[in-house]
Design a protein around this motif. Sequence first.
Motif, short mmCIF file in Angstrom:
data_model
loop_
_atom_site.label_atom_id
_atom_site.label_comp_id
_atom_site.label_asym_id
_atom_site.label_seq_id
_atom_site.Cartn_x
_atom_site.Cartn_y
_atom_site.Cartn_z
N SER A 144 4.29 -6.67 3.88
CA SER A 144 4.79 -8.11 4.28
C SER A 144 2.65 -8.30 4.30
O SER A 144 2.67 -9.62 4.66
N SER A 145 2.19 -7.67 3.99
CA SER A 145 0.51 -7.98 3.66
C SER A 145 -0.51 -6.65 3.39
O SER A 145 -0.10 -5.94 2.65
N ALA A 146 -1.77 -7.27 2.93
CA ALA A 146 -2.37 -6.58 2.26
C ALA A 146 -2.94 -5.33 2.91
O ALA A 146 -2.63 -4.16 2.44
N LYS A 147 -3.28 -5.26 3.98
CA LYS A 147 -2.98 -3.66 5.49
C LYS A 147 -1.90 -3.17 4.79
O LYS A 147 -2.19 -2.35 4.79
N ALA A 148 -0.78 -3.86 5.25
CA ALA A 148 0.62 -2.75 4.71
C ALA A 148 0.62 -2.79 3.60
O ALA A 148 0.37 -0.97 3.51
N GLY A 149 0.07 -2.70 2.75
CA GLY A 149 -0.10 -2.40 1.53
C GLY A 149 -1.09 -1.37 1.29
O GLY A 149 -0.53 -0.58 0.17
N GLN A 150 -2.22 -1.78 1.15
CA GLN A 150 -3.42 -1.19 1.56
C GLN A 150 -2.91 0.35 2.20
O GLN A 150 -3.92 1.25 1.99
N SER A 151 -2.64 -0.25 2.87
CA SER A 151 -1.81 1.80 4.45
C SER A 151 -1.29 2.60 3.82
O SER A 151 -1.71 3.89 3.73
N LEU A 152 0.21 2.05 2.94
CA LEU A 152 1.01 2.80 2.58
C LEU A 152 0.21 3.30 1.08
O LEU A 152 -0.07 4.81 0.61
N ILE A 153 -0.33 2.72 0.34
CA ILE A 153 -1.20 3.42 -0.88
C ILE A 153 -2.19 4.43 -0.06
O ILE A 153 -2.41 5.33 -1.48
N ASP A 154 -3.04 4.24 0.41
CA ASP A 154 -3.98 4.77 0.93
C ASP A 154 -3.61 6.23 1.55
O ASP A 154 -4.04 7.24 0.94
#
Length: 318
Positions: free
Chosen positions: A135-145
């Motif tokens: 739902s946000s760039a932060k959430a997407g970055q966390s998942l892919i990291d």
Amino acid sequence: MDFTTIIKEIGRGKNHARDLDQDAAYSLYRHMLQGDVPDLELGGVLIPLRIKGEGEAELRGFYQATSEQVLRLHAPAGRPMPIVIPSYNGARRQPNLTPLLVKLGFPVVVHGVENDPTRVTSAEILQALGVKSASSAKAGQSLIDEGFPVFIPISVLSPALDKQLQLRWRMGVRNSSHTLAKLLTPFGEQEALRLTSVSHPEYVTRLNQFFLDIDTRALLMHGTEGEVYANPQRCLEIKFIRGQHSVMLQQRQDIVVVPDKLPIARDVVTTVRWTAQCLAGEIAVPYALRLQLACCLVAGGMSPTMEQAVVTISKRFG
């Protein structure tokens, strides 16, 4: 901006319309994304573009304006190059196998629409398979990291472009935003491999040149009902574009597939069950999709040749 002059240029019909140059296209689409174009003029722009198609300079200008409105991610350190998969068509007549591409072992970002009243979307299937939506760039970055595949709705990836996409339901036809959405990436142009498909033959040449112009890395092919997965019955040509070079990784190949080796229906439950069986090794991944996955290994720098990549994928998926 003088919208009347623009409409006069692009609105002369398929055979006589003139393409905008890149600067004019950029300025026009930036105004469209900002909501600065009145409804009457907006319709007067969208319909002619639908009729004539986007010229190469127009496509670059529209993409430039759209890229300024896209959520940004960074490629995870110490891991393979991310793969970006657009999904905006869904299943109409046959099952949507795009979600099968998500389990590659690569960092994968899928972006697309969440709902379509006329089709089965990848978002619905991915949700049932346990792929999380950001739902946000932060959430997407966390998942892919953390090594998880992630789905990013277009309403999150680019709210401005999502508004243009939604005009489809008001106008009855798609517009240029549908083409642009399939070209988007949340990463830098050299940071990720994007999968792109076309439905109309003339767009193969057009998008091939587009990717060369923006100096990026992409796999380009004819899609299946507008989705990016290889048709199980006939794997079409797959081109690899990198920097200033375009090479054919996979030639067209007709394949005979026994019907019971594919999902028997296109609904979410059936597609999810079949996809899960493929991932568990209970059903063989269709050969056309294995060839496509092999192309991903080569284009992503994980295999030096298609021959080695095919062997790797065969060992992994049977």
